[in-house]
Design a protein around this motif. Structure first.
Motif, PDB file in Angstrom:
ATOM      1  N   LEU A   4      -3.731 -19.492 -32.701  1.00  0.00           N
ATOM      2  CA  LEU A   4      -3.470 -18.379 -33.619  1.00  0.00           C
ATOM      3  C   LEU A   4      -3.027 -17.115 -32.886  1.00  0.00           C
ATOM      4  O   LEU A   4      -2.489 -16.200 -33.491  1.00  0.00           O
ATOM      5  CB  LEU A   4      -4.718 -18.081 -34.455  1.00  0.00           C
ATOM      6  CG  LEU A   4      -5.169 -19.219 -35.386  1.00  0.00           C
ATOM      7  CD1 LEU A   4      -6.485 -18.847 -36.065  1.00  0.00           C
ATOM      8  CD2 LEU A   4      -4.101 -19.540 -36.405  1.00  0.00           C
ATOM      9  N   ILE A   5      -3.257 -17.072 -31.576  1.00  0.00           N
ATOM     10  CA  ILE A   5      -2.785 -15.953 -30.764  1.00  0.00           C
ATOM     11  C   ILE A   5      -1.299 -16.198 -30.471  1.00  0.00           C
ATOM     12  O   ILE A   5      -0.953 -17.226 -29.890  1.00  0.00           O
ATOM     13  CB  ILE A   5      -3.572 -15.834 -29.446  1.00  0.00           C
ATOM     14  CG1 ILE A   5      -5.053 -15.593 -29.729  1.00  0.00           C
ATOM     15  CG2 ILE A   5      -3.001 -14.722 -28.568  1.00  0.00           C
ATOM     16  CD1 ILE A   5      -5.931 -15.687 -28.500  1.00  0.00           C
ATOM     17  N   PRO A   6      -0.422 -15.293 -30.874  1.00  0.00           N
ATOM     18  CA  PRO A   6       1.009 -15.533 -30.684  1.00  0.00           C
ATOM     19  C   PRO A   6       1.367 -15.789 -29.213  1.00  0.00           C
ATOM     20  O   PRO A   6       0.849 -15.148 -28.309  1.00  0.00           O
ATOM     21  CB  PRO A   6       1.662 -14.238 -31.175  1.00  0.00           C
ATOM     22  CG  PRO A   6       0.657 -13.634 -32.092  1.00  0.00           C
ATOM     23  CD  PRO A   6      -0.690 -14.035 -31.541  1.00  0.00           C
ATOM     24  N   VAL A   7       2.223 -16.715 -28.976  1.00  0.00           N
ATOM     25  CA  VAL A   7       2.813 -17.123 -27.712  1.00  0.00           C
ATOM     26  C   VAL A   7       1.774 -17.584 -26.685  1.00  0.00           C
ATOM     27  O   VAL A   7       1.746 -18.744 -26.314  1.00  0.00           O
ATOM     28  CB  VAL A   7       3.743 -16.045 -27.105  1.00  0.00           C
ATOM     29  CG1 VAL A   7       4.392 -16.547 -25.838  1.00  0.00           C
ATOM     30  CG2 VAL A   7       4.801 -15.622 -28.108  1.00  0.00           C
ATOM     31  N   ALA A   8       0.918 -16.686 -26.228  1.00  0.00           N
ATOM     32  CA  ALA A   8      -0.045 -17.038 -25.180  1.00  0.00           C
ATOM     33  C   ALA A   8      -0.990 -18.143 -25.639  1.00  0.00           C
ATOM     34  O   ALA A   8      -1.320 -19.052 -24.869  1.00  0.00           O
ATOM     35  CB  ALA A   8      -0.843 -15.811 -24.762  1.00  0.00           C
ATOM     36  N   GLY A   9      -1.432 -18.090 -26.880  1.00  0.00           N
ATOM     37  CA  GLY A   9      -2.329 -19.115 -27.405  1.00  0.00           C
ATOM     38  C   GLY A   9      -1.673 -20.483 -27.437  1.00  0.00           C
ATOM     39  O   GLY A   9      -2.296 -21.487 -27.091  1.00  0.00           O
ATOM     40  N   ALA A  10      -0.414 -20.517 -27.832  1.00  0.00           N
ATOM     41  CA  ALA A  10       0.311 -21.787 -27.867  1.00  0.00           C
ATOM     42  C   ALA A  10       0.495 -22.352 -26.460  1.00  0.00           C
ATOM     43  O   ALA A  10       0.394 -23.566 -26.247  1.00  0.00           O
ATOM     44  CB  ALA A  10       1.660 -21.600 -28.548  1.00  0.00           C
ATOM     45  N   ILE A  11       0.733 -21.483 -25.493  1.00  0.00           N
ATOM     46  CA  ILE A  11       0.903 -21.931 -24.100  1.00  0.00           C
ATOM     47  C   ILE A  11      -0.403 -22.497 -23.564  1.00  0.00           C
ATOM     48  O   ILE A  11      -0.417 -23.566 -22.944  1.00  0.00           O
ATOM     49  CB  ILE A  11       1.421 -20.773 -23.223  1.00  0.00           C
ATOM     50  CG1 ILE A  11       2.854 -20.417 -23.625  1.00  0.00           C
ATOM     51  CG2 ILE A  11       1.346 -21.138 -21.744  1.00  0.00           C
ATOM     52  CD1 ILE A  11       3.379 -19.135 -23.005  1.00  0.00           C
ATOM     53  N   VAL A  12      -1.509 -21.815 -23.818  1.00  0.00           N
ATOM     54  CA  VAL A  12      -2.817 -22.301 -23.355  1.00  0.00           C
ATOM     55  C   VAL A  12      -3.139 -23.642 -23.996  1.00  0.00           C
ATOM     56  O   VAL A  12      -3.584 -24.584 -23.330  1.00  0.00           O
ATOM     57  CB  VAL A  12      -3.918 -21.259 -23.651  1.00  0.00           C
ATOM     58  CG1 VAL A  12      -5.301 -21.838 -23.427  1.00  0.00           C
ATOM     59  CG2 VAL A  12      -3.707 -20.016 -22.814  1.00  0.00           C
ATOM     60  N   LEU A  13      -2.896 -23.771 -25.300  1.00  0.00           N
ATOM     61  CA  LEU A  13      -3.165 -25.031 -25.987  1.00  0.00           C
ATOM     62  C   LEU A  13      -2.285 -26.150 -25.448  1.00  0.00           C
ATOM     63  O   LEU A  13      -2.746 -27.282 -25.269  1.00  0.00           O
ATOM     64  CB  LEU A  13      -2.974 -24.869 -27.493  1.00  0.00           C
ATOM     65  CG  LEU A  13      -3.489 -26.013 -28.349  1.00  0.00           C
ATOM     66  CD1 LEU A  13      -4.986 -26.211 -28.156  1.00  0.00           C
ATOM     67  CD2 LEU A  13      -3.175 -25.774 -29.811  1.00  0.00           C
ATOM     68  N   LEU A  14      -1.029 -25.860 -25.159  1.00  0.00           N
ATOM     69  CA  LEU A  14      -0.132 -26.853 -24.570  1.00  0.00           C
ATOM     70  C   LEU A  14      -0.667 -27.341 -23.226  1.00  0.00           C
ATOM     71  O   LEU A  14      -0.661 -28.543 -22.946  1.00  0.00           O
ATOM     72  CB  LEU A  14       1.274 -26.268 -24.404  1.00  0.00           C
ATOM     73  CG  LEU A  14       2.289 -27.160 -23.705  1.00  0.00           C
ATOM     74  CD1 LEU A  14       2.601 -28.381 -24.566  1.00  0.00           C
ATOM     75  CD2 LEU A  14       3.557 -26.390 -23.398  1.00  0.00           C
ATOM     76  N   ILE A  15      -1.152 -26.423 -22.420  1.00  0.00           N
ATOM     77  CA  ILE A  15      -1.725 -26.804 -21.122  1.00  0.00           C
ATOM     78  C   ILE A  15      -2.946 -27.697 -21.322  1.00  0.00           C
ATOM     79  O   ILE A  15      -3.093 -28.723 -20.658  1.00  0.00           O
ATOM     80  CB  ILE A  15      -2.072 -25.548 -20.297  1.00  0.00           C
ATOM     81  CG1 ILE A  15      -0.791 -24.845 -19.862  1.00  0.00           C
ATOM     82  CG2 ILE A  15      -2.932 -25.909 -19.086  1.00  0.00           C
ATOM     83  CD1 ILE A  15      -0.982 -23.471 -19.287  1.00  0.00           C
ATOM     84  N   PHE A  16      -3.811 -27.347 -22.269  1.00  0.00           N
ATOM     85  CA  PHE A  16      -4.984 -28.167 -22.543  1.00  0.00           C
ATOM     86  C   PHE A  16      -4.589 -29.575 -22.991  1.00  0.00           C
ATOM     87  O   PHE A  16      -5.221 -30.558 -22.607  1.00  0.00           O
ATOM     88  CB  PHE A  16      -5.862 -27.528 -23.620  1.00  0.00           C
ATOM     89  CG  PHE A  16      -6.647 -26.334 -23.160  1.00  0.00           C
ATOM     90  CD1 PHE A  16      -6.791 -26.024 -21.818  1.00  0.00           C
ATOM     91  CD2 PHE A  16      -7.266 -25.518 -24.080  1.00  0.00           C
ATOM     92  CE1 PHE A  16      -7.515 -24.919 -21.394  1.00  0.00           C
ATOM     93  CE2 PHE A  16      -8.007 -24.416 -23.681  1.00  0.00           C
ATOM     94  CZ  PHE A  16      -8.124 -24.122 -22.337  1.00  0.00           C
ATOM     95  N   MET A  17      -3.559 -29.672 -23.794  1.00  0.00           N
ATOM     96  CA  MET A  17      -3.129 -30.982 -24.304  1.00  0.00           C
ATOM     97  C   MET A  17      -2.503 -31.841 -23.208  1.00  0.00           C
ATOM     98  O   MET A  17      -2.462 -33.059 -23.326  1.00  0.00           O
ATOM     99  CB  MET A  17      -2.145 -30.820 -25.464  1.00  0.00           C
ATOM    100  CG  MET A  17      -2.737 -30.158 -26.672  1.00  0.00           C
ATOM    101  SD  MET A  17      -4.162 -31.035 -27.298  1.00  0.00           S
ATOM    102  CE  MET A  17      -4.640 -30.013 -28.651  1.00  0.00           C
ATOM    103  N   CYS A  18      -2.019 -31.213 -22.165  1.00  0.00           N
ATOM    104  CA  CYS A  18      -1.409 -31.951 -21.056  1.00  0.00           C
ATOM    105  C   CYS A  18      -2.415 -32.367 -19.982  1.00  0.00           C
ATOM    106  O   CYS A  18      -2.088 -33.192 -19.133  1.00  0.00           O
ATOM    107  CB  CYS A  18      -0.306 -31.109 -20.409  1.00  0.00           C
ATOM    108  SG  CYS A  18       1.123 -30.864 -21.460  1.00  0.00           S
ATOM    109  N   LEU A  19      -3.614 -31.813 -20.016  1.00  0.00           N
ATOM    110  CA  LEU A  19      -4.624 -32.145 -19.022  1.00  0.00           C
ATOM    111  C   LEU A  19      -5.025 -33.610 -19.124  1.00  0.00           C
ATOM    112  O   LEU A  19      -4.999 -34.206 -20.205  1.00  0.00           O
ATOM    113  CB  LEU A  19      -5.871 -31.272 -19.201  1.00  0.00           C
ATOM    114  CG  LEU A  19      -5.738 -29.794 -18.877  1.00  0.00           C
ATOM    115  CD1 LEU A  19      -7.027 -29.071 -19.238  1.00  0.00           C
ATOM    116  CD2 LEU A  19      -5.387 -29.589 -17.428  1.00  0.00           C
TER     117      LEU A  19
END
Length: 115
Positions: free
Chosen positions: A84-99
């Motif tokens: 829900l945090i614009p841009v930065a939140g999506a990047i963090v979630l993407l990193i988590f999904m790639c772990l």
């Protein structure tokens, strides 16, 4: 396609773990279906009707597989709210999904790679 069907069958299963492959294959098939629906809507001249219905249909299964994917990395499902945090939140979630998965059993269950 089996991964996509598996996620749809477990559409309200927020417990347990989901492998990277399950999460990303579901995303890929969903993306392909959305592209096909968009082309079909463009040809028919209807804007967003089918895509909107598909988005509603796929929302809960997508949320459930995202929570299970976070569980697989040892994180709480509430981390999905960071998107829900614009841009930065999506990047963090993407990193988590790639772990990679936690190698052994964690508090969310056994490693699905070995089941």
């Amino acid at each position: 396609m089996n991964w996509y069907i598996k996620v749809l069958k477990n559409y309200v299963e927020f417990e347990g773990r989901a492998r990277r492959q399950e999460y990303w294959m579901f995303g890929l098939v969903s993306f392909i279906i959305a592209i096909i629906l968009g082309i079909f809507e463009g040809v028919l001249g209807i804007s967003g009707v089918l895509s909107g219905l598909y988005s509603l249909f796929i929302f809960l299964p997508g949320l459930a597989v995202a929570v299970r994917r976070l569980h697989d990395t040892g994180k709480s499902g509430f981390w999905v709210l960071i998107s829900l945090i614009p841009v930065a939140g999506a990047i963090v979630l993407l990193i988590f999904m790639c772990l990679d998965s936690d190698l052994y059993e964690n508090k969310y269950g056994p490693n699905p790679k070995f089941n």
